[in-house]
Design an enzyme around this catalytic site. Structure first.
Site, PDB file in Angstrom:
ATOM      1  CB  THR A   1     -48.337 -24.649  -4.582  1.00  0.00           C
ATOM      2  OG1 THR A   1     -49.651 -25.108  -4.244  1.00  0.00           O
ATOM      3  CG2 THR A   1     -48.431 -23.481  -5.542  1.00  0.00           C
TER       4      THR A   1
ATOM      5  CD  GLN B   1     -54.720 -35.114  -3.262  1.00  0.00           C
ATOM      6  OE1 GLN B   1     -54.889 -36.042  -2.470  1.00  0.00           O
ATOM      7  NE2 GLN B   1     -54.966 -33.855  -2.937  1.00  0.00           N
TER       8      GLN B   1
ATOM      9  CB  SER C   1     -47.935 -31.628  -0.649  1.00  0.00           C
ATOM     10  OG  SER C   1     -48.341 -30.747   0.378  1.00  0.00           O
ATOM     11  N   GLY C   2     -46.291 -32.481   2.198  1.00  0.00           N
ATOM     12  CA  GLY C   2     -46.354 -33.115   3.509  1.00  0.00           C
ATOM     13  C   GLY C   2     -47.748 -33.175   4.112  1.00  0.00           C
TER      14      GLY C   2
ATOM     15  CB  THR D   1     -33.277 -20.239   6.992  1.00  0.00           C
ATOM     16  OG1 THR D   1     -32.168 -19.345   6.878  1.00  0.00           O
ATOM     17  CG2 THR D   1     -33.139 -21.061   8.270  1.00  0.00           C
TER      18      THR D   1
ATOM     19  CB  CYS E   1     -65.846 -20.587  -2.613  1.00  0.00           C
ATOM     20  SG  CYS E   1     -67.289 -19.760  -1.998  1.00  0.00           S
TER      21      CYS E   1
HETATM   22  C1  PLP Z   1     -52.796 -32.737  -6.945  1.00  0.00           C
HETATM   23  C2  PLP Z   1     -52.315 -31.592  -6.109  1.00  0.00           C
HETATM   24  N1  PLP Z   1     -51.216 -30.933  -6.489  1.00  0.00           N
HETATM   25  C3  PLP Z   1     -50.720 -29.909  -5.779  1.00  0.00           C
HETATM   26  C4  PLP Z   1     -51.335 -29.468  -4.623  1.00  0.00           C
HETATM   27  C5  PLP Z   1     -50.757 -28.319  -3.872  1.00  0.00           C
HETATM   28  O1  PLP Z   1     -50.114 -28.737  -2.687  1.00  0.00           O
HETATM   29  P1  PLP Z   1     -49.882 -27.720  -1.478  1.00  0.00           P
HETATM   30  O2  PLP Z   1     -51.203 -27.520  -0.813  1.00  0.00           O
HETATM   31  O3  PLP Z   1     -48.884 -28.393  -0.598  1.00  0.00           O
HETATM   32  O4  PLP Z   1     -49.333 -26.460  -2.055  1.00  0.00           O
HETATM   33  C6  PLP Z   1     -52.505 -30.113  -4.198  1.00  0.00           C
HETATM   34  C7  PLP Z   1     -53.238 -29.640  -3.000  1.00  0.00           C
HETATM   35  O5  PLP Z   1     -54.448 -29.732  -2.931  1.00  0.00           O
HETATM   36  C8  PLP Z   1     -53.005 -31.206  -4.958  1.00  0.00           C
HETATM   37  O6  PLP Z   1     -54.111 -31.864  -4.588  1.00  0.00           O
END
Ligand code: PLP
Length: 370
Positions: free
Chosen positions: A73, A176, A194-195, A231, A315
């Site tokens: 995000t 993804q 994203s890890g 940090t 939801c």
């Molecule tokens: C395509 C995509 N972008 C961004 C994110 C956000 O990643 P994070 O959960 O690490 O903030 C997600 C998480 O579901 C995602 O599927």
């Protein structure tokens, strides 16, 4: 013997992989601040930089481009805003293109551009989920995912090629896609991963940023070369790095083949449609609509039977809103509420998938009767 739980929600979060778990356990002893000059600080810095190297290798970018963040995000937000700033400084048109089927984090980042005077264009999406390339008009920035989080559909090469031809800067949400596809050749000025989608812990991710003039967006610290102060989350970063090193896109076709077999089994059930089936997909994500049944009811019944899946729908206070992704494909709200997303990962087995296929007819029949 089957495990007690079957986990088919990898697109939400992958289970922590063994490599990440043991790397984090070892790093628990490294309590120093990575910015400190003493031995404890240098030990922590070493761990952070090793992780950065692994992330850079996974995305096929130089390590100097890697800005470690709190996740996908934040990486989407930083990438889009950084490129918008660069576009403005270069005098590019303040026009951004995205699609209606992006993850909320990317949609939010693009919405922030609208708030600062940019025009936002939504590229049309075919009923299959395929995104249409931008036309000839002026364009300053394009922000799109390489692999869709709900459908697994892959962004056609022609979309980014057209964006490049229009002179736009390109932000790619590869959250993804990482671990499923090679990323080195993706023509992006900014790329987010994203890890926790890879088997690392939640709360660590990265932006690969090719433009040096594009940050900082936040002031107040020297970390990440002044690009993202604060940090470092050393333990999270260590786990992320270990998961990145362990990820192997060459192994993904094996998972995709399991998914294809599972999908064929689903499609053979009466009244089941597969969303996104007509587009190129990364594999391992199967979004199925069960005519006449609420996806939520199926997901709850599967959970009670030991299987974790998701509906992809949001939801809020007990009411299920249909997925904006499925609405973006042109489904009616009622049809969109029939969806269940099954997302597989590296430890998913054929036996688990067969077990789910065996459970489904009775569960779907009950959900249809409800
Ligand atoms: C395509 C995509 N972008 C961004 C994110 C956000 O990643 P994070 O959960 O690490 O903030 C997600 C998480 O579901 C995602 O599927």
């Amino acid at each position: 013997m089957l495990p007690r739980r079957i986990y088919l929600d990898w697109n939400a979060t992958a289970p922590l992989c063994a490599a990440a778990r043991s790397a984090i356990e070892r790093a628990l002893a490294a309590y120093g601040n990575p910015s400190s000059l003493h031995a404890e600080g240098r030990a922590a810095r070493d761990l952070v930089e090793r992780a950065r190297h692994a992330v850079a290798t996974l995305v096929g970018r130089p390590r100097e481009q890697i800005v470690l963040t709190s996740g996908g995000t934040e990486a989407n937000q930083l990438g889009v805003l950084a490129l918008a700033g660069a576009a403005e400084r270069r005098g590019l048109p303040r026009i951004a293109a995205t699609s209606p089927i992006e993850h909320p984090s990317l949609r939010g980042a693009v919405a922030a551009l609208a708030a600062r005077g940019w025009t936002v264009r939504e590229l049309p999406v075919a009923p299959t989920g395929e995104i249409t390339p931008p036309g000839d008009g002026p364009l300053g920035l394009v922000a799109l995912a390489l692999v869709n989080h709900e459908l697994g559909t892959v962004l056609p090469d022609a979309v980014l090629a057209a964006a490049r031809a229009a002179g736009a800067l390109i932000h790619v949400d590869a959250v993804q896609a990482a671990g499923k596809r090679a990323l080195a050749e993706v023509p992006a000025d900014a790329l987010a991963i994203s890890g926790h989608k890879l088997g690392g812990p939640q709360g660590a991710g990265a932006l690969a940023l090719a433009l040096d003039d594009a940050l900082p967006l936040i002031d107040g610290g020297h970390q990440e070369r002044g690009r993202r102060p604060g940090t470092e989350n050393t333990l999270g970063i260590v786990g992320f790095g270990a998961a990145a090193a362990d990820a192997d896109p060459a192994d993904w076709p094996r998972v995709a083949a399991l998914g294809a077999r599972f999908e064929a089994g689903l499609a053979a059930l009466p009244g089941v449609r597969i969303h996104g089936a007509g587009a190129t997909r990364a594999g391992g994500t199967i979004n199925a609509g069960f005519a006449g049944a609420l996806g939520e009811s199926i997901a709850i019944a599967l959970d009670l039977a030991g299987v974790a899946v998701s509906t992809g729908a949001a939801c809020t206070s007990g009411s299920v809103r249909p997925s904006p992704v499925l609405l973006g494909l042109g489904l009616t709200p009622a049809a969109a509420r029939e969806a269940v997303r099954f997302s597989l990962g590296r430890t998913t087995t054929a036996g688990e998938l067969d077990h789910v296929l065996a459970l489904l007819p009775a569960i779907v029949a009950r959900a249809r009767g409800a």
